[in-house]
Design a protein around this motif. Sequence first.
Motif, PDB file in Angstrom:
ATOM      1  N   GLU A  44      43.457  46.262  16.471  1.00  0.00           N
ATOM      2  CA  GLU A  44      42.616  46.065  15.769  1.00  0.00           C
ATOM      3  C   GLU A  44      41.056  45.689  15.675  1.00  0.00           C
ATOM      4  OE1 GLU A  44      45.645  45.984  15.783  1.00  0.00           O
ATOM      5  OE2 GLU A  44      47.093  44.205  14.475  1.00  0.00           O
ATOM      6  N   ALA A  45      41.939  44.329  16.606  1.00  0.00           N
ATOM      7  CA  ALA A  45      40.469  43.721  17.477  1.00  0.00           C
ATOM      8  C   ALA A  45      39.096  44.343  17.592  1.00  0.00           C
ATOM      9  CB  ALA A  45      41.079  42.216  18.019  1.00  0.00           C
ATOM     10  N   ARG A  46      39.201  44.679  18.203  1.00  0.00           N
ATOM     11  CA  ARG A  46      39.064  46.349  19.471  1.00  0.00           C
ATOM     12  C   ARG A  46      37.829  46.809  18.125  1.00  0.00           C
ATOM     13  NH1 ARG A  46      37.285  47.246  24.096  1.00  0.00           N
ATOM     14  NH2 ARG A  46      39.089  46.180  25.362  1.00  0.00           N
ATOM     15  N   ALA A  47      38.426  46.968  17.006  1.00  0.00           N
ATOM     16  CA  ALA A  47      37.802  48.369  16.083  1.00  0.00           C
ATOM     17  C   ALA A  47      36.948  47.051  15.179  1.00  0.00           C
ATOM     18  CB  ALA A  47      39.061  48.391  15.018  1.00  0.00           C
ATOM     19  N   VAL A  48      37.282  45.835  15.131  1.00  0.00           N
ATOM     20  CA  VAL A  48      36.128  45.232  14.953  1.00  0.00           C
ATOM     21  C   VAL A  48      35.291  44.968  15.490  1.00  0.00           C
ATOM     22  CG1 VAL A  48      36.230  42.777  13.234  1.00  0.00           C
ATOM     23  CG2 VAL A  48      37.683  43.418  13.644  1.00  0.00           C
ATOM     24  N   PHE A  49      35.228  44.825  16.555  1.00  0.00           N
ATOM     25  CA  PHE A  49      33.989  44.482  17.874  1.00  0.00           C
ATOM     26  C   PHE A  49      33.450  46.005  18.008  1.00  0.00           C
ATOM     27  CE2 PHE A  49      32.519  44.982  22.633  1.00  0.00           C
ATOM     28  CZ  PHE A  49      32.171  43.292  22.638  1.00  0.00           C
ATOM     29  N   ASP A  50      33.637  47.014  17.834  1.00  0.00           N
ATOM     30  CA  ASP A  50      33.403  47.925  17.829  1.00  0.00           C
ATOM     31  C   ASP A  50      32.653  48.524  16.362  1.00  0.00           C
ATOM     32  OD1 ASP A  50      34.287  48.626  20.495  1.00  0.00           O
ATOM     33  OD2 ASP A  50      35.490  49.799  19.592  1.00  0.00           O
ATOM     34  N   GLU A  51      33.093  48.132  15.250  1.00  0.00           N
ATOM     35  CA  GLU A  51      32.602  48.517  14.374  1.00  0.00           C
ATOM     36  C   GLU A  51      30.902  47.718  14.814  1.00  0.00           C
ATOM     37  OE1 GLU A  51      32.601  50.269  12.198  1.00  0.00           O
ATOM     38  OE2 GLU A  51      33.742  51.110  12.870  1.00  0.00           O
ATOM     39  N   VAL A  52      30.801  45.727  14.819  1.00  0.00           N
ATOM     40  CA  VAL A  52      29.674  45.829  15.323  1.00  0.00           C
ATOM     41  C   VAL A  52      28.629  45.611  15.796  1.00  0.00           C
ATOM     42  CG1 VAL A  52      28.700  43.099  15.210  1.00  0.00           C
ATOM     43  CG2 VAL A  52      31.056  43.008  14.566  1.00  0.00           C
ATOM     44  N   ASP A  53      29.560  46.475  17.184  1.00  0.00           N
ATOM     45  CA  ASP A  53      28.467  46.538  18.642  1.00  0.00           C
ATOM     46  C   ASP A  53      28.123  47.823  17.386  1.00  0.00           C
ATOM     47  OD1 ASP A  53      28.148  45.972  20.812  1.00  0.00           O
ATOM     48  OD2 ASP A  53      29.233  47.913  21.235  1.00  0.00           O
ATOM     49  N   GLY A  77      36.410  29.849  11.728  1.00  0.00           N
ATOM     50  CA  GLY A  77      34.814  29.087  12.363  1.00  0.00           C
ATOM     51  C   GLY A  77      34.627  30.220  13.742  1.00  0.00           C
ATOM     52  N   PRO A  78      35.535  30.090  14.646  1.00  0.00           N
ATOM     53  CA  PRO A  78      35.516  31.037  16.037  1.00  0.00           C
ATOM     54  C   PRO A  78      35.134  33.035  15.872  1.00  0.00           C
ATOM     55  CG  PRO A  78      36.907  29.718  16.178  1.00  0.00           C
ATOM     56  CD  PRO A  78      37.314  29.269  15.096  1.00  0.00           C
ATOM     57  N   MET A  79      35.490  33.335  14.407  1.00  0.00           N
ATOM     58  CA  MET A  79      35.529  34.783  14.627  1.00  0.00           C
ATOM     59  C   MET A  79      34.358  34.830  13.407  1.00  0.00           C
ATOM     60  SD  MET A  79      38.750  35.849  12.360  1.00  0.00           S
ATOM     61  CE  MET A  79      40.644  35.283  12.252  1.00  0.00           C
ATOM     62  N   ALA A  80      33.586  33.694  13.262  1.00  0.00           N
ATOM     63  CA  ALA A  80      32.270  34.027  13.141  1.00  0.00           C
ATOM     64  C   ALA A  80      31.278  33.660  13.644  1.00  0.00           C
ATOM     65  CB  ALA A  80      32.196  32.686  11.745  1.00  0.00           C
ATOM     66  N   ARG A  81      31.097  32.637  14.320  1.00  0.00           N
ATOM     67  CA  ARG A  81      30.505  32.350  15.918  1.00  0.00           C
ATOM     68  C   ARG A  81      30.324  33.829  16.378  1.00  0.00           C
ATOM     69  NH1 ARG A  81      27.902  28.398  18.077  1.00  0.00           N
ATOM     70  NH2 ARG A  81      27.987  27.181  16.044  1.00  0.00           N
ATOM     71  N   GLY A  82      31.578  33.932  17.236  1.00  0.00           N
ATOM     72  CA  GLY A  82      31.497  35.555  17.951  1.00  0.00           C
ATOM     73  C   GLY A  82      30.967  35.910  17.752  1.00  0.00           C
ATOM     74  N   ILE A  83      31.189  36.469  15.938  1.00  0.00           N
ATOM     75  CA  ILE A  83      30.438  37.596  15.233  1.00  0.00           C
ATOM     76  C   ILE A  83      28.830  37.561  15.582  1.00  0.00           C
ATOM     77  CG2 ILE A  83      30.428  38.938  13.242  1.00  0.00           C
ATOM     78  CD1 ILE A  83      32.997  38.669  12.701  1.00  0.00           C
ATOM     79  N   LEU A  84      28.647  36.814  15.332  1.00  0.00           N
ATOM     80  CA  LEU A  84      27.212  36.110  14.428  1.00  0.00           C
ATOM     81  C   LEU A  84      26.553  36.314  16.428  1.00  0.00           C
ATOM     82  CD1 LEU A  84      27.222  33.182  12.721  1.00  0.00           C
ATOM     83  CD2 LEU A  84      26.206  35.430  12.265  1.00  0.00           C
TER      84      LEU A  84
END
Lengths: 283, 631
Positions: A44-53, A77-84
């Motif tokens: 599920e975490a990889r899916a978020v990463f792939d969607e942003v990718d 906060g770390p999630m938000a920073r990571g996605i940004l």
Amino acid sequence: MNGFKQFLRRVATMDRRFVYLGVAVFVVIPVLWPWGLPIRVTPEARAVFDEVDEATEAGKPVLLSFDFDPGTMAELGPMARGILEHVFSNHGKVIVLTFMPTGAGLAEKMLFEVANKYGAEYGKDFVYLGYKFPPAAVILSIGEDIRLTIPRDAYRNVPLDQLDMMKNVKNYKDIQVVVDLAGNAMPEAWITNAWARYGANFTMGVTAVQAPDYKPFLLAGQSKGMLGGMRGAAEYEKLLRDRGIYERPGPAMLGMDPQSAVHVFIILTILLGNLAYFLTRKR
Amino acid sequence: MRRTVPLAIALIAGTLLLAQYFVPALYDLYEISITWLPVIAGVVAYLGIISFVRHHWIKTKRKTPDWRFSLVSLIAFAVMVVAGFWGDLFGSSVPDVPPTWPEAAIVDTPDDAGGSVNLAWKVEGAAGDIAKFAIRRKPADQGDDAYVTIQEFAAGANGTIGKPHENRTNRGEPYPSILENGDFSAELGNWVPEGAVTVEKSESMGSFAVLADGAALAGPTLSAESGRRYSLTAIARPLDGEPKLTVELNVGAAEPATADVTFDGDDWIRIPELGRYADESGEIRFRFAVTGGRVAIDDVELRPVDMEYWLAYADTAPFNYNEDFPRYGEGDSILTVNPTFDVTLAGWSADEGVERFHRTDREAGSCAKIPAGAALLSAPMDRPDDPTGQRYHYRFRGWGRGGGSPLQVEIVSYDGEGGEIAAEALDFDAESGWERKELMVLPPEATKSFRIRYRATGSEGAAFADDMLFMPVKVDPAPGVAYTYLVEARDAADAVLATASATVTADMEAIGSYQNPVGLFQWLFNYILVPMEATMFALLAFYIASAAFRAFRARSLEATLLLIAAILVMIGRVPLGDAMWEPLGKIADWIMTYPNGAAKRAIMIGVGLGMAATSLKLMLGIERAYLGRGQ
């Protein structure tokens, strides 16, 4: 045996401040001497990463909703920073808004910090829409035309059409993925109004306490992925490190050692409490 | 009445909003409701504020129990109202974009084209017509021959448009056209035809003027305001033959601007924008003339344009070494002689006692072991030529470990005579495990060669060194190096109309650092709200631990199951669980997915049905508790 029972009796009735002290010690030790525990990345975490990718590859914006406040900042906060960091390092685009009045300051600070780091340009690479209310109406309006409830941006206070990036953004069809980072029930509002009514591509990041609540939405495919608590953020950071975007462990990865230690401590206290309960209870 | 109206509103609004899901004709209603909702919510928020103030005011006034908390709430509310309305008190409450650009100091140059130092220029009221800008750069200590053009971009009628990230302009909104009947909707009106000029109409274009071969059409005479630039735009289309369209614009006593337009194909095209600066007040005259065929003209616009350009060139775009230069390979290294100590220490000058050491703590291989007090020096590496004439930084990256003695790595610069002229150092702790560290240096101008020197600086034990890279890195512009920037305003023929220059040293410390907004609102948020909320939430960890210890007992079968599940999830959801026993994580996932997923679904479906039932009860007036005071 009596001595042990006596000890357990004293443990069972000990001052709660000893428990507090234990928590503090179990947090501090791994902070001072990190263990660097390996982090397993869940699908599920990889899916978020792939969607942003995918969003950055498609050149379409990510809509990032900062629905958290300073209380849950450690997890979200770390999630938000990571996605940004992920978006800007891939030269992607991001639209940021929040439905929490106390989330606005966090969103603005983090967004501009990361954008500045990558030299991203306001209006072209990112847009800040600020605090919006009420959530349901705003989420529904983005399905029709975002300008219905958000005619201007929050940073420059100009009509959205004056911002290059927003000229071609009308509704969810022009947004690759909605990522909601929430310390409240906001993901339900997004799923009910954006996913169900408009078929918006949706993913979320929630606190660890909320993760079980939102698991059914994930299982039903209503959310493509989910980052659950600081562990989810650490998984995202791990993926960023594997990609070379983070050169050092991020704050969530560093937080995994103290979190592991405290979980062990709480388990030990529960076991000890139960042991004391069973061996010392009066039949 | 007090009840009937709200009930009627609930019934009508609820029924219509429900119906719009199924009846497409009611879709407009849905859109209206979306735009109304924020207004209604806003009113509710104000009601909330009134209620809040009233409640706490009464408590404070009557000094009811805990009235002091109410007083604090009122004071906090008042402070936030002040901060909300005057948030920029004591400084800006929003970050600047880009926040790290230095202040622009406007400098007027003799030819009336201004420039500002530090990569932001304001050019206003320039004599003549600026067609484009060029930004050029040279190291400050070199002559004018060293100027390199780093960017050129057009000065458009509606602002200067360059590449994003590299230059920005702020021209504001364009002015409206001052020409009436530019679309020929009132036939030729006040236009002045010369020869066969007619007005035709089409469904897609509306009215447009048609000029026959040899005809001309002059626009009405307008007045020019001194100090303004005037811009003429139009669209045109060839109708037959191979026509040539000549456009002329006269503003005051200035030289006329002309453009010859030829057509490729038979589509409508936008003719090149013509602009002229009004040195003094006078007349504006313009004219279209056609030869060689017939031409249609439409959408003629004449608008004043501000002669003010803000050019901001982000040559010192924020960067940081770690993020911007992470990808380089061993092939880039100029340290080619035995950088891994694979077989021997060949190529290195070693003090006594330094030896090749077989590594067992990482992957197989070897490293250099340096006993305390000893040193290991690499062979000299020639400094590569830099064809740009600008200075490279050099980046060292290597592994090191203390083994009782700290390890120091020095990048030593030598002049042409072999004399040591500078050294920059990097340290590893005495008890550290293997670590990879990096060091970026900007060598002195006179540097001709480098050597890398390892020293075990302790008095006992040893230190270890292994795999290293050393390579030039182009940082553009290089931090610490002074550059002269020159902005040139040029006309269409590339002649320089005006220049402005500034000498800037890119300051690495200042670049890329985010500056927190300092206004009252942000200050209250950052230093009051954030710490208080974070503290409140962090305290939960302590309370949860204490509560779990005291209350989480396996008193019944259900409680025992809950306890076991909780322990498995707690340990399985953290990396320690995975590290202890891999299936633990999978067990936790299974619990979350199946038992938890099933239970949650049941609860949520039940809640959903309950919400639907309650909504119906509200709409039908069965549930009236929200109206207050009994049933």
